[in-house]
Design a protein around this motif. Structure first.
Motif, PDB file in Angstrom:
ATOM      1  N   GLY A 268       3.936   5.054   7.399  1.00 48.68           N
ATOM      2  CA  GLY A 268       2.538   5.804   7.382  1.00 48.68           C
ATOM      3  C   GLY A 268       2.611   7.309   7.419  1.00 48.68           C
ATOM      4  N   ILE A 269       3.491   7.695   8.284  1.00 48.57           N
ATOM      5  CA  ILE A 269       3.712   9.307   8.322  1.00 48.57           C
ATOM      6  C   ILE A 269       4.295   9.946   6.840  1.00 48.57           C
ATOM      7  CG2 ILE A 269       5.038  11.136   9.262  1.00 48.57           C
ATOM      8  CD1 ILE A 269       4.860   9.441  12.215  1.00 48.57           C
ATOM      9  N   LEU A 270       5.304   9.154   6.499  1.00 46.33           N
ATOM     10  CA  LEU A 270       5.980   9.697   5.304  1.00 46.33           C
ATOM     11  C   LEU A 270       4.982   9.353   3.946  1.00 46.33           C
ATOM     12  CD1 LEU A 270       9.635   8.295   5.419  1.00 46.33           C
ATOM     13  CD2 LEU A 270       8.714  10.580   5.994  1.00 46.33           C
ATOM     14  N   LEU A 271       4.030   8.322   3.997  1.00 49.55           N
ATOM     15  CA  LEU A 271       3.216   8.341   2.784  1.00 49.55           C
ATOM     16  C   LEU A 271       2.235   9.444   3.010  1.00 49.55           C
ATOM     17  CD1 LEU A 271       1.849   4.579   3.217  1.00 49.55           C
ATOM     18  CD2 LEU A 271       2.893   5.727   1.015  1.00 49.55           C
ATOM     19  N   SER A 272       1.871  10.047   4.147  1.00 48.09           N
ATOM     20  CA  SER A 272       0.869  11.342   4.345  1.00 48.09           C
ATOM     21  C   SER A 272       1.729  12.523   4.062  1.00 48.09           C
ATOM     22  CB  SER A 272       0.527  11.213   5.706  1.00 48.09           C
ATOM     23  OG  SER A 272      -0.462  10.183   6.047  1.00 48.09           O
ATOM     24  N   VAL A 273       2.896  12.642   4.396  1.00 49.13           N
ATOM     25  CA  VAL A 273       3.642  13.922   4.251  1.00 49.13           C
ATOM     26  C   VAL A 273       3.877  14.229   2.855  1.00 49.13           C
ATOM     27  CG1 VAL A 273       5.860  15.058   4.516  1.00 49.13           C
ATOM     28  CG2 VAL A 273       4.720  13.926   6.319  1.00 49.13           C
ATOM     29  N   TRP A 374      -1.040   8.829  -6.075  1.00 49.73           N
ATOM     30  CA  TRP A 374      -0.922   9.191  -4.800  1.00 49.73           C
ATOM     31  C   TRP A 374      -2.381   9.605  -4.147  1.00 49.73           C
ATOM     32  CZ3 TRP A 374       2.937   9.013  -1.129  1.00 49.73           C
ATOM     33  CH2 TRP A 374       4.172   8.523  -1.590  1.00 49.73           C
ATOM     34  N   GLY A 375      -3.204  10.378  -4.977  1.00 51.02           N
ATOM     35  CA  GLY A 375      -4.541  10.543  -4.467  1.00 51.02           C
ATOM     36  C   GLY A 375      -5.297   9.541  -3.641  1.00 51.02           C
ATOM     37  N   PRO A 376      -5.465   8.472  -4.533  1.00 50.95           N
ATOM     38  CA  PRO A 376      -6.300   7.261  -3.886  1.00 50.95           C
ATOM     39  C   PRO A 376      -5.496   6.218  -3.114  1.00 50.95           C
ATOM     40  CG  PRO A 376      -6.269   6.954  -6.209  1.00 50.95           C
ATOM     41  CD  PRO A 376      -5.667   8.059  -5.945  1.00 50.95           C
ATOM     42  N   ILE A 377      -4.394   5.718  -3.591  1.00 53.30           N
ATOM     43  CA  ILE A 377      -3.434   4.760  -3.060  1.00 53.30           C
ATOM     44  C   ILE A 377      -2.778   5.202  -1.857  1.00 53.30           C
ATOM     45  CG2 ILE A 377      -1.607   3.138  -3.637  1.00 53.30           C
ATOM     46  CD1 ILE A 377      -4.103   3.458  -5.613  1.00 53.30           C
ATOM     47  N   CYS A 378      -2.447   6.402  -1.405  1.00 49.33           N
ATOM     48  CA  CYS A 378      -2.048   6.674  -0.296  1.00 49.33           C
ATOM     49  C   CYS A 378      -3.156   6.433   0.807  1.00 49.33           C
ATOM     50  CB  CYS A 378      -1.773   8.246  -0.080  1.00 49.33           C
ATOM     51  SG  CYS A 378      -1.372   8.836   1.767  1.00 49.33           S
ATOM     52  N   TRP A 379      -4.497   6.726   0.529  1.00 43.44           N
ATOM     53  CA  TRP A 379      -5.614   6.349   1.675  1.00 43.44           C
ATOM     54  C   TRP A 379      -5.649   4.776   1.439  1.00 43.44           C
ATOM     55  CZ3 TRP A 379      -6.491   9.865   4.800  1.00 43.44           C
ATOM     56  CH2 TRP A 379      -6.516  11.409   4.256  1.00 43.44           C
ATOM     57  N   VAL A 380      -5.548   4.457   0.395  1.00 48.12           N
ATOM     58  CA  VAL A 380      -5.768   2.559   0.517  1.00 48.12           C
ATOM     59  C   VAL A 380      -4.399   2.191   1.522  1.00 48.12           C
ATOM     60  CG1 VAL A 380      -5.392   0.383  -1.051  1.00 48.12           C
ATOM     61  CG2 VAL A 380      -6.575   2.634  -1.864  1.00 48.12           C
ATOM     62  N   LEU A 381      -3.270   2.575   1.325  1.00 48.42           N
ATOM     63  CA  LEU A 381      -2.264   1.875   2.261  1.00 48.42           C
ATOM     64  C   LEU A 381      -2.406   2.482   3.532  1.00 48.42           C
ATOM     65  CD1 LEU A 381       0.690   2.549   0.030  1.00 48.42           C
ATOM     66  CD2 LEU A 381       0.003   0.264   0.687  1.00 48.42           C
ATOM     67  N   GLY A 383      -5.182   2.794   5.115  1.00 48.42           N
ATOM     68  CA  GLY A 383      -6.364   1.984   5.599  1.00 48.42           C
ATOM     69  C   GLY A 383      -6.210   0.514   5.871  1.00 48.42           C
ATOM     70  N   GLU A 384      -5.035   0.168   5.387  1.00 50.05           N
ATOM     71  CA  GLU A 384      -4.767  -1.309   5.229  1.00 50.05           C
ATOM     72  C   GLU A 384      -3.344  -1.685   5.957  1.00 50.05           C
ATOM     73  OE1 GLU A 384      -5.297  -2.456   1.316  1.00 50.05           O
ATOM     74  OE2 GLU A 384      -3.518  -1.813   0.613  1.00 50.05           O
ATOM     75  N   ILE A 385      -2.505  -0.920   5.950  1.00 54.30           N
ATOM     76  CA  ILE A 385      -0.961  -1.372   6.479  1.00 54.30           C
ATOM     77  C   ILE A 385      -1.007  -1.601   7.795  1.00 54.30           C
ATOM     78  CG2 ILE A 385       0.104  -0.366   4.393  1.00 54.30           C
ATOM     79  CD1 ILE A 385       1.319   1.872   6.295  1.00 54.30           C
ATOM     80  N   PHE A 386      -1.906  -0.773   8.748  1.00 55.92           N
ATOM     81  CA  PHE A 386      -1.898  -1.180   9.989  1.00 55.92           C
ATOM     82  C   PHE A 386      -2.779  -2.317  10.659  1.00 55.92           C
ATOM     83  CE2 PHE A 386      -1.460   3.461   9.254  1.00 55.92           C
ATOM     84  CZ  PHE A 386      -0.079   3.646   9.603  1.00 55.92           C
ATOM     85  N   PRO A 387      -1.930  -3.037  11.480  1.00 55.50           N
ATOM     86  CA  PRO A 387      -2.814  -4.308  12.347  1.00 55.50           C
ATOM     87  C   PRO A 387      -3.857  -3.885  12.989  1.00 55.50           C
ATOM     88  CG  PRO A 387      -0.204  -4.438  12.792  1.00 55.50           C
ATOM     89  CD  PRO A 387      -0.635  -2.976  12.202  1.00 55.50           C
ATOM     90  N   ASN A 388      -4.848  -4.751  13.173  1.00 54.09           N
ATOM     91  CA  ASN A 388      -6.205  -4.221  13.907  1.00 54.09           C
ATOM     92  C   ASN A 388      -6.081  -3.532  14.891  1.00 54.09           C
ATOM     93  OD1 ASN A 388      -7.918  -5.544  12.017  1.00 54.09           O
ATOM     94  ND2 ASN A 388      -7.665  -7.651  12.988  1.00 54.09           N
ATOM     95  N   LYS A 389      -5.137  -4.188  15.933  1.00 52.78           N
ATOM     96  CA  LYS A 389      -5.101  -3.687  17.359  1.00 52.78           C
ATOM     97  C   LYS A 389      -4.519  -2.246  17.421  1.00 52.78           C
ATOM     98  CE  LYS A 389      -5.948  -4.586  21.722  1.00 52.78           C
ATOM     99  NZ  LYS A 389      -7.329  -5.150  22.186  1.00 52.78           N
ATOM    100  N   ILE A 390      -3.541  -1.590  16.327  1.00 56.41           N
ATOM    101  CA  ILE A 390      -3.155  -0.292  16.511  1.00 56.41           C
ATOM    102  C   ILE A 390      -3.844   0.334  15.551  1.00 56.41           C
ATOM    103  CG2 ILE A 390      -1.044  -1.208  17.686  1.00 56.41           C
ATOM    104  CD1 ILE A 390       0.421  -0.511  14.830  1.00 56.41           C
ATOM    105  N   ARG A 391      -4.742   0.082  14.748  1.00 63.01           N
ATOM    106  CA  ARG A 391      -5.129   0.775  13.392  1.00 63.01           C
ATOM    107  C   ARG A 391      -5.481   2.074  13.794  1.00 63.01           C
ATOM    108  NH1 ARG A 391      -8.390  -2.523  11.272  1.00 63.01           N
ATOM    109  NH2 ARG A 391      -6.514  -3.747  10.056  1.00 63.01           N
ATOM    110  N   GLY A 392      -6.509   2.288  14.720  1.00 60.65           N
ATOM    111  CA  GLY A 392      -7.104   3.489  15.045  1.00 60.65           C
ATOM    112  C   GLY A 392      -5.947   4.663  15.419  1.00 60.65           C
ATOM    113  N   LYS A 393      -5.126   4.353  16.249  1.00 62.22           N
ATOM    114  CA  LYS A 393      -4.120   5.236  16.793  1.00 62.22           C
ATOM    115  C   LYS A 393      -3.183   5.387  15.740  1.00 62.22           C
ATOM    116  CE  LYS A 393      -4.340   3.263  21.471  1.00 62.22           C
ATOM    117  NZ  LYS A 393      -3.637   2.756  22.680  1.00 62.22           N
TER     118      LYS A 393
END
Length: 462
Positions: A268-273, A374-381, A383-393
């Motif tokens: 997630g961090i590397l996608l953003s960076v 990378w514009g839209p797909i980074c945000w897609v990933l 928004g969806e790769i993290f499990p429910n319980k840790i998604r916000g953090k």
């Protein structure tokens, strides 16, 4: 596809949430038309350096880092909807304050260090709104969207970001058109910032009429409310099944980020960076200046940013149309290759001092490649790769990393260009190549999987 799904209602909720994306784009790009006036009024007026100029142009990004960092806490404590309402209020305050930084404390039209600090303060306030919206808008959409169209709907948020940029490019051009540079430097730039108050107010009002996400409500043990919203979105039978899946993942997982291992957080961090290190915001923030540097007149350079904005919109639509059909990874890798070609070519042209239409062509190739990938797909990933319980953090960490990378790239651009324009663009081209290798080796494909099914994908990454 479930025939009982209320697609119209889903799209309506998505459109309201994407106003956060539109304001994200509007707030970050409004500086492109005003940055030369800010330089003339505050930076040159106070005899400050190019570093101070870069820091002022990029000051909103400090707020973006803060907003991204606190988005996990706010979205978990206040909920997704109320967090977006906080963002709307911050956008409104920033629009008024950035356009009238003298209000309450300073003499209008007189440059002082105090006024510079106050202008940056209001830009940071808007940045906090951007950071919140950049994390919570795709989170909201991902939590109300059915799996088979989730990629498309989250991509609409990127469309809204780019549309917001296009709108503000047009607004800036309309304000500057036919005016003297003296009027723009004294007054025009103020109107550019003040114009943001209109969409910010609309966003705040419309949020009053949308529900909280069913996944957040379930995490708060408000399952009856969650079921009601799920029934309206998915139909009665599907809603019960989805709620049971949500309750299962909420109940059985820990809130610790380490529950699923460190690899998913690193991805997630590397996608953003990488989304920032490829240099996209340099092209967006400094667009008029870049076009002037390749020979365009003042009015023409503003107009060319509108052309670039139209290209961005068109290729974001390409991503929306293909993300749930082709998948995330193929689009990201294809976009990285296109960006590398565009930036390396611009770097080579700069080394050989070739100025003209060819530079504009490669800028368009570069931005088009980014917008379809990378514009839209980074945000897609994200928004969806993290499990429910840790998604916000987890989203908060990824988004904060994204804005930190954005600030680094944007604030260093003027100084890097003073050193070597060619080397600057070649650096972004190399980052584009590395981003393709990263996606190929590390990023999982998420096409067609529910947010609950993503847990199995993540477990395989450990």
């Amino acid at each position: 596809m479930n025939k009982e799904q209320n697609i119209g209602y889903i799209i309506l909720l998505t459109l309201v949430a994407t106003l956060g994306g539109l304001l994200f784009g509007y707030d970050t790009a409004v500086i492109s038309g005003a940055e030369k006036s800010i330089q003339a009024f505050l930076i040159d007026g106070l005899n400050l350096s190019s570093f101070a100029h870069g820091a002022t142009v990029s000051s909103a990004l400090i707020g973006c880092i803060i907003g991204g960092a606190i988005s996990g806490y706010l979205s978990s404590r206040l909920g997704r909807k109320k967090s977006l309402m906080v963002a709307a209020i911050l956008f409104f305050i920033s629009a008024i304050g950035s356009g009238r930084p003298e209000m309450l404390f300073f003499e209008e039209g007189r440059a002082t260090m105090g006024l510079l600090y106050m202008f940056n303060f209001y830009r940071v306030i808007g940045g906090i709104g951007v950071g919140l919206a950049s994390a919570v808008s795709p989170m909201y959409i991902s939590e109300i969207a059915p799996a088979h169209i989730r990629g498309r709907l989250i991509s609409f948020n990127q469309f809204a970001i780019i549309f917001g940029m296009l709108v503000v490019y047009f607004v800036n051009w309309s304000i500057a058109k036919g005016q003297t540079i003296e009027w723009i430097n004294a007054t025009g730039w103020r109107y550019m910032f003040l114009s943001e108050a209109i969409p910010a107010g609309l966003f705040g009002v419309l949020l009053l009429f949308v529900p909280e996400t069913p996944r957040y409500l379930s995490m708060q043990n408000e399952n009856d409310k969650a079921l009601t919203i799920l029934e309206r979105i998915n139909g009665v039978e599907a809603a019960k099944k989805i709620l049971n899946e949500i309750k299962g993942t909420v109940d059985k997982t820990s809130a610790k980020l380490s529950t699923y291992g460190s690899k998913i957080i690193v991805i997630g961090i590397l996608l953003s960076v990488f989304q920032q290190f490829v240099g996209i915001n340099v092209a967006l923030y400094y667009a008029p200046r870049i076009f002037e540097s390749v020979g365009a007149a003042k009015d023409a350079s503003m107009l060319q940013t509108i052309v670039m904005g139209l290209v961005n919109v068109v290729f974001t639509v390409v991503a929306i149309a293909t993300v749930d059909h082709w998948g995330r990874k193929p689009l990201l890798i294809t976009g990285s290759i296109g960006m590398a070609i565009g930036m390396i070519a611009i770097g080579m042209l700069s080394f050989f001092k070739v100025i003209g239409i060819s530079t504009l062509v490669f800028i368009i190739i570069y931005t088009a490649s980014f917008m379809m990938s990378w514009g839209p797909i980074c945000w897609v990933l994200i928004g969806e790769i993290f499990p429910n319980k840790i998604r916000g953090k987890a989203i908060a960490i990824a988004v904060a990393a994204q804005w930190a990378a954005n600030y680094f790239i944007s604030s260093t651009y003027p100084a890097m260009m003073e050193f070597s324009g060619g080397a600057t663009y070649m650096f972004y081209g190399i980052m584009s190549i590395l981003s393709a290798l990263f996606v190929w080796k590390m990023v999982p494909e998420t096409k067609g999987k529910s947010l609950e099914e993503m847990e199995d994908v993540i477990k395989d990454l450990k």
